[in-house]
Design a protein around this motif. Structure first.
Motif, PDB file in Angstrom:
ATOM      1  N   HIS A  29      35.406  39.310  40.315  1.00 49.49           N
ATOM      2  CA  HIS A  29      35.610  39.267  38.850  1.00 49.49           C
ATOM      3  C   HIS A  29      36.577  40.291  38.468  1.00 49.49           C
ATOM      4  CE1 HIS A  29      33.520  39.845  35.552  1.00 49.49           C
ATOM      5  NE2 HIS A  29      33.373  41.506  35.194  1.00 49.49           N
ATOM      6  N   HIS A  30      36.780  41.808  39.414  1.00 49.70           N
ATOM      7  CA  HIS A  30      37.672  43.035  39.213  1.00 49.70           C
ATOM      8  C   HIS A  30      38.858  42.636  39.771  1.00 49.70           C
ATOM      9  CE1 HIS A  30      33.825  44.731  38.372  1.00 49.70           C
ATOM     10  NE2 HIS A  30      34.227  45.152  37.945  1.00 49.70           N
ATOM     11  N   ARG A  31      39.474  41.456  39.574  1.00 46.69           N
ATOM     12  CA  ARG A  31      40.612  40.575  39.025  1.00 46.69           C
ATOM     13  C   ARG A  31      41.325  40.762  40.977  1.00 46.69           C
ATOM     14  NH1 ARG A  31      42.317  39.243  34.950  1.00 46.69           N
ATOM     15  NH2 ARG A  31      41.846  40.674  32.845  1.00 46.69           N
ATOM     16  N   LEU A  32      40.003  41.279  41.948  1.00 46.66           N
ATOM     17  CA  LEU A  32      40.404  40.735  43.298  1.00 46.66           C
ATOM     18  C   LEU A  32      40.409  39.531  43.984  1.00 46.66           C
ATOM     19  CD1 LEU A  32      38.963  43.997  44.771  1.00 46.66           C
ATOM     20  CD2 LEU A  32      40.762  44.040  43.773  1.00 46.66           C
ATOM     21  N   LYS A  33      41.875  39.477  45.062  1.00 43.22           N
ATOM     22  CA  LYS A  33      42.087  37.941  45.325  1.00 43.22           C
ATOM     23  C   LYS A  33      40.933  38.240  47.075  1.00 43.22           C
ATOM     24  CE  LYS A  33      44.780  34.821  48.024  1.00 43.22           C
ATOM     25  NZ  LYS A  33      46.462  34.130  48.656  1.00 43.22           N
ATOM     26  N   VAL A  34      39.851  37.891  46.797  1.00 41.02           N
ATOM     27  CA  VAL A  34      38.811  37.356  48.059  1.00 41.02           C
ATOM     28  C   VAL A  34      39.211  36.242  48.796  1.00 41.02           C
ATOM     29  CG1 VAL A  34      36.379  37.704  48.080  1.00 41.02           C
ATOM     30  CG2 VAL A  34      37.459  39.057  46.211  1.00 41.02           C
ATOM     31  N   SER A 564      37.782  50.069  40.396  1.00 37.14           N
ATOM     32  CA  SER A 564      37.702  50.095  39.001  1.00 37.14           C
ATOM     33  C   SER A 564      36.642  49.381  38.123  1.00 37.14           C
ATOM     34  CB  SER A 564      38.948  51.179  38.601  1.00 37.14           C
ATOM     35  OG  SER A 564      38.979  49.438  38.180  1.00 37.14           O
ATOM     36  N   VAL A 565      36.497  49.351  36.826  1.00 36.14           N
ATOM     37  CA  VAL A 565      35.664  48.083  36.415  1.00 36.14           C
ATOM     38  C   VAL A 565      36.448  47.840  35.105  1.00 36.14           C
ATOM     39  CG1 VAL A 565      33.643  47.760  35.104  1.00 36.14           C
ATOM     40  CG2 VAL A 565      33.177  49.350  36.452  1.00 36.14           C
ATOM     41  N   ILE A 566      36.683  46.360  35.404  1.00 33.18           N
ATOM     42  CA  ILE A 566      37.847  45.941  34.064  1.00 33.18           C
ATOM     43  C   ILE A 566      36.892  44.448  33.202  1.00 33.18           C
ATOM     44  CG2 ILE A 566      39.884  44.709  34.459  1.00 33.18           C
ATOM     45  CD1 ILE A 566      40.172  46.388  36.522  1.00 33.18           C
ATOM     46  N   GLU A 567      36.752  45.072  32.436  1.00 35.45           N
ATOM     47  CA  GLU A 567      36.217  43.902  31.990  1.00 35.45           C
ATOM     48  C   GLU A 567      37.326  42.219  31.568  1.00 35.45           C
ATOM     49  OE1 GLU A 567      33.488  42.946  29.857  1.00 35.45           O
ATOM     50  OE2 GLU A 567      33.794  45.750  30.408  1.00 35.45           O
ATOM     51  N   GLN A 568      36.240  41.133  32.076  1.00 34.32           N
ATOM     52  CA  GLN A 568      36.760  39.978  31.968  1.00 34.32           C
ATOM     53  C   GLN A 568      35.961  39.185  31.228  1.00 34.32           C
ATOM     54  OE1 GLN A 568      38.971  39.631  35.282  1.00 34.32           O
ATOM     55  NE2 GLN A 568      38.872  41.725  35.142  1.00 34.32           N
ATOM     56  N   ALA A 569      37.299  39.239  30.303  1.00 32.03           N
ATOM     57  CA  ALA A 569      36.670  38.211  28.706  1.00 32.03           C
ATOM     58  C   ALA A 569      37.521  36.832  29.309  1.00 32.03           C
ATOM     59  CB  ALA A 569      37.606  38.215  27.303  1.00 32.03           C
TER      60      ALA A 569
END
Length: 588
Positions: A29-34, A564-569
Motif C-alpha cells: 500500500h505504501h508503494r513498495l514492491k513485495v 513513511s505513510v503515503i496516501e494511496q488514492a
C-alpha cells in the motif's frame, strides 16, 4: 551447483498467514514492491484453518456501536492476565496501535470485519469486558479470487462439514438448532444447497467464513496491490550483506532462486508446532516431542525460527507457556495418517463432562482450551500420560456432536467402526471400553448430575463466568453450560495434549524487528505472527490474542519497512470498484 536466478523486490515476506499478509499488504500500500514466498502449495497457513478472531480492545467497530471503554480497563485486564505491574513496550504498542491497524485495513483494503460485541473476555476479573474487544472477518465470496481460489488453503476437513466452514455465533447456532427450529432448518438447507452447488461448479465451497475469509480478503488485497505470490518456494537460508539481511535463497521447481529485498525480510512461517526437537526442549509435557499433537498445518515446522537463529536471532525460552494449548483427538484418515481435531466448542455444551482414567473430573470443561489443558497437566501424576476422556450422553451427541463425530443426522456407528468414538449402553460399559475406573466414573456422574440439575457445579464453578456462559447453550437454563448426563447410550472420545500454535518465537522489539543476543535489532529482519515471541509472554488472556497482535505487528512491520505513510488514492479507487464487483457477485 547451478547459478541461481535472481528476483528483486523491496520487501520479502516468508510465509502467507494473516500476519505475513498483513505486512505484505501494508508495505505494498505504501508503494513498495513485495514478494511473498510460501513453501506449501496453498496459501494461508494456520490462519486459513482458524476461527479468524482478533482481540483488539477499543477497536473502531466497537466504538461505532457505542461501546466506548472508559478509563484504563484494557490495560488493567491485560496486566492482571500477564501478571505484571506494568505492561512492557510491545504490550503497550499493541493496545495503542491495534485499533489503528483495524482502521487501516477497513479503509484501504478488501478486509472487512464483524464486531464481536457479545464475545466476552476469557476470564472475569479486573478490567474484563463482556464484549466489544473481539472482531472476526466478514464472509467472503471466493469467486472474487478468480484462479487464486485454488491456491487458498481450504478449511480443515475434519472440522468442516464436507469442506464447508461454519462461522461462530448465529451461523453455528442455526446448525445446532436445525432439528428444533423450522427457521434454523431452512437456513441450514440453504447453506448446504449453496455449498453443494459450489462443489459441483467450483470443486470447493465459495462462501468463505472464519479464518478462511480473513486470508481470502488479505489475499485479494495483496493481488490488487501487485504483491508477488510464490507457492512451493521453501527458503533455505537468508542472505546477508554488510551485517544486514538483504533477501533469501529459495528452492523453486528444483532449482535455486535468490530474492534480493532492498528494504528487508519478514519472517512469518507459523512458529514450530511440528518441530519435534524444539517441542522436546520447550514443552515439559512432551519430553520426546511426539507427545504433542498440534492442530496447525504440518508445514509449520519451525523454519522461521531456524532462519532467524542462523543470523544471530534468539528464540525466547523463558515464556510461561511455549504454546497455545488445546485438547485434540486423533482422527483416522483414509491414507492411514492421523488428523488432530481441536476441541474448542463441545466441552462447554450441556450434557458433557471430562474425566481422567481414574474417573474423576479435573477442571472446568467450559473454560478456555488453554486453561483446560493446564488443568489436565496439573492433575496428571508424574510418569503418566496426559490423557482425558470427553464424555456425553446420547441427547448431547445428537444435538452438538462430539469432536469429529458429527451430530444428527449423521450416524454414530461409522465413527465407532473407525475406532474414534466409544459407546456404552451404560456408564459402566463405556468405562470398561475406555479403561476408566467404572465405580468412580459412576460416582462422578451421579454427583455432577445432582448439582447440574440445579444449574450448579460446586467443584469447578462451571458456567459461572461470562465466557463459560457464552460457550454454552443460550437456549438452555438455568445454567447454559450444565445439564445432567442421563440419556443412554453414552459416548466418549480420548483427548490428548495439542495446540493451536506456538508462543516461543524470536525476540523482537515494538516495531517487530528481530533482536540479536545483545537485544539490538538485526538490520533488515522482522518477525510476525508465531515467529515472533508471544506479546503476552506465553499467557492466553482472550480469544484472538494470536491474530490480533499478529496482524497489528504485521502492519507495524510494513510501516517500518516503508518508512513513511503515503496516501494511496488510486488504491482506494480500486477498492471502491472491487466492492461494487463484490456486491454484484453476492446479488447473483
Amino acid at each position: 551447483m547451478p547459478h541461481p536466478d535472481v528476483l528483486h523486490c523491496d520487501v520479502l515476506v516468508i510465509g502467507s498467514g494473516a500476519s505475513g499478509l498483513a505486512a505484505a499488504v501494508t508495505a505494498a500500500h505504501h508503494r513498495l514492491k513485495v514478494i511473498v514466498a510460501e513453501k506449501e502449495s496453498q496459501l494461508g497457513g494456520t490462519s486459513a484453518w482458524s476461527g479468524g478472531w482478533l482481540w483488539i480492545p477499543r477497536n473502531p467497530l466497537a466504538i461505532a456501536e457505542g461501546n466506548v471503554e472508559d478509563g484504563d480497563a484494557p490495560e488493567r485486564y491485560l496486566r492482571a492476565q500477564v501478571h505484571a505491574e506494568e505492561l512492557d513496550e510491545r504490550q503497550r504498542t499493541f493496545l495503542e496501535r491495534g485499533p489503528e491497524m483495524i482502521g487501516f485495513f477497513q479503509r484501504h483494503t478488501a478486509v472487512r470485519f464483524y464486531s464481536g460485541s457479545r464475545m466476552p473476555d476469557m476470564r472475569d476479573g479486573d478490567g474484563a469486558a463482556r464484549g466489544g474487544r473481539s472482531l472476526c472477518a466478514q464472509p467472503f465470496d471466493g469467486r472474487l479470487l478468480g484462479e487464486w481460489i485454488d491456491r487458498l488453503r481450504p478449511p480443515l476437513d475434519i472440522v468442516s462439514l464436507a469442506g464447508m466452514g461454519i462461522a461462530g455465533g448465529a451461523d453455528m447456532a442455526n446448525f445446532f438448532n436445525a432439528s428444533r427450529s423450522p427457521r434454523a432448518a431452512l437456513y441450514v438447507a440453504g447453506r448446504l444447497l449453496r455449498h453443494f452447488r459450489d462443489l459441483l461448479w467450483h470443486r470447493r465451497g465459495m462462501h468463505l467464513v472464519n479464518g478462511n475469509a480473513l486470508v481470502a480478503r488479505l489475499l485479494r488485497s495483496a493481488l490488487d496491490l501487485g504483491v508477488g505470490l510464490l507457492t512451493e518456494a521453501p527458503v533455505t537460508r537468508l542472505l546477508e550483506q554488510d551485517g544486514k539481511v538483504v533477501g533469501a535463497r529459495i528452492e523453486r521447481f528444483g532449482g535455486p532462486v535468490e530474492i534480493h529485498a532492498s528494504r528487508g525480510v519478514v519472517l512469518a512461517c507459523g512458529g514450530f508446532p511440528h518441530d519435534r526437537q524444539r517441542i522436546a526442549r520447550l514443552m515439559p509435557h512432551a519430553p520426546n516431542g511426539s507427545e504433542h499433537r498440534s492442530a496447525a498445518p504440518v508445514g509449520n515446522s519451525g523454519d522461521g525460527l531456524r532462519l532467524g537463529e542462523q543470523v544471530g536471532a534468539r528464540v525466547a525460552d523463558d515464556l510461561v507457556h511455549a504454546g497455545a494449548w488445546a485438547p485434540v483427538s486423533l482422527v483416522p484418515r483414509h491414507d492411514g495418517s492421523l488428523g488432530h481435531f481441536p476441541h474448542l466448542i463441545d466441552r462447554a455444551k450441556p450434557g458433557f463432562i471430562t474425566v481422567r482414567k481414574d474417573g474423576r473430573r479435573f477442571g472446568n470443561e467450559a473454560d478456555c482450551y488453554h486453561d483446560f489443558m493446564n488443568a489436565l497437566f496439573a492433575a496428571t501424576p508424574p510418569g503418566e500420560p496426559h490423557e482425558a476422556w470427553l464424555i456425553c450422553d446420547h441427547r448431547a451427541q445428537r444435538r452438538y456432536g462430539i469432536g469429529w463425530a458429527k451430530p444428527f443426522p449423521f450416524p454414530t456407528a461409522w465413527y465407532e467402526r473407525r475406532g474414534y468414538l466409544y459407546k456404552g449402553r451404560t456408564l459402566a460399559e463405556l468405562a470398561s471400553r475406555c479403561a476408566i475406573d467404572p465405580a468412580q466414573l459412576q460416582a462422578t456422574v451421579e454427583r455432577f448430575n445432582r448439582h447440574a440439575a440445579q444449574g450448579e457445579d460446586p467443584d469447578f464453578r462451571r458456567g459461572a463466568s461470562a465466557y463459560n456462559k457464552a460457550q454454552g447453550e443460550a437456549l438452555h437454563g438455568p445454567n447454559p453450560s450444565l445439564r445432567p448426563l442421563e440419556h443412554a447410550p453414552f459416548y466418549a472420545v480420548k483427548l490428548l495434549p495439542g495446540s493451536l500454535g506456538t508462543f516461543a518465537g524470536l525476540r523482537t522489539d515494538a516495531s517487530a524487528r528481530v533482536l540479536d543476543e545483545h537485544d539490538a535489532p538485526i538490520p533488515g529482519l522482522f518477525a510476525v505472527g508465531n515467529d515472533m515471541a508471544s506479546v503476552m509472554g506465553g499467557h492466553y488472556p482472550s480469544g484472538g490474542i494470536t491474530l490480533g497482535p499478529g496482524m497489528t505487528f504485521g502492519y507495524l512491520a510494513g510501516l517500518a519497512l516503508a518508512g513513511s505513510v503515503i496516501e494511496q488514492a488510486p488504491v482506494d479507487q480500486q477498492v471502491r470498484f472491487r466492492k461494487t464487483a463484490e456486491q454484484h457477485l453476492v446479488d447473483t
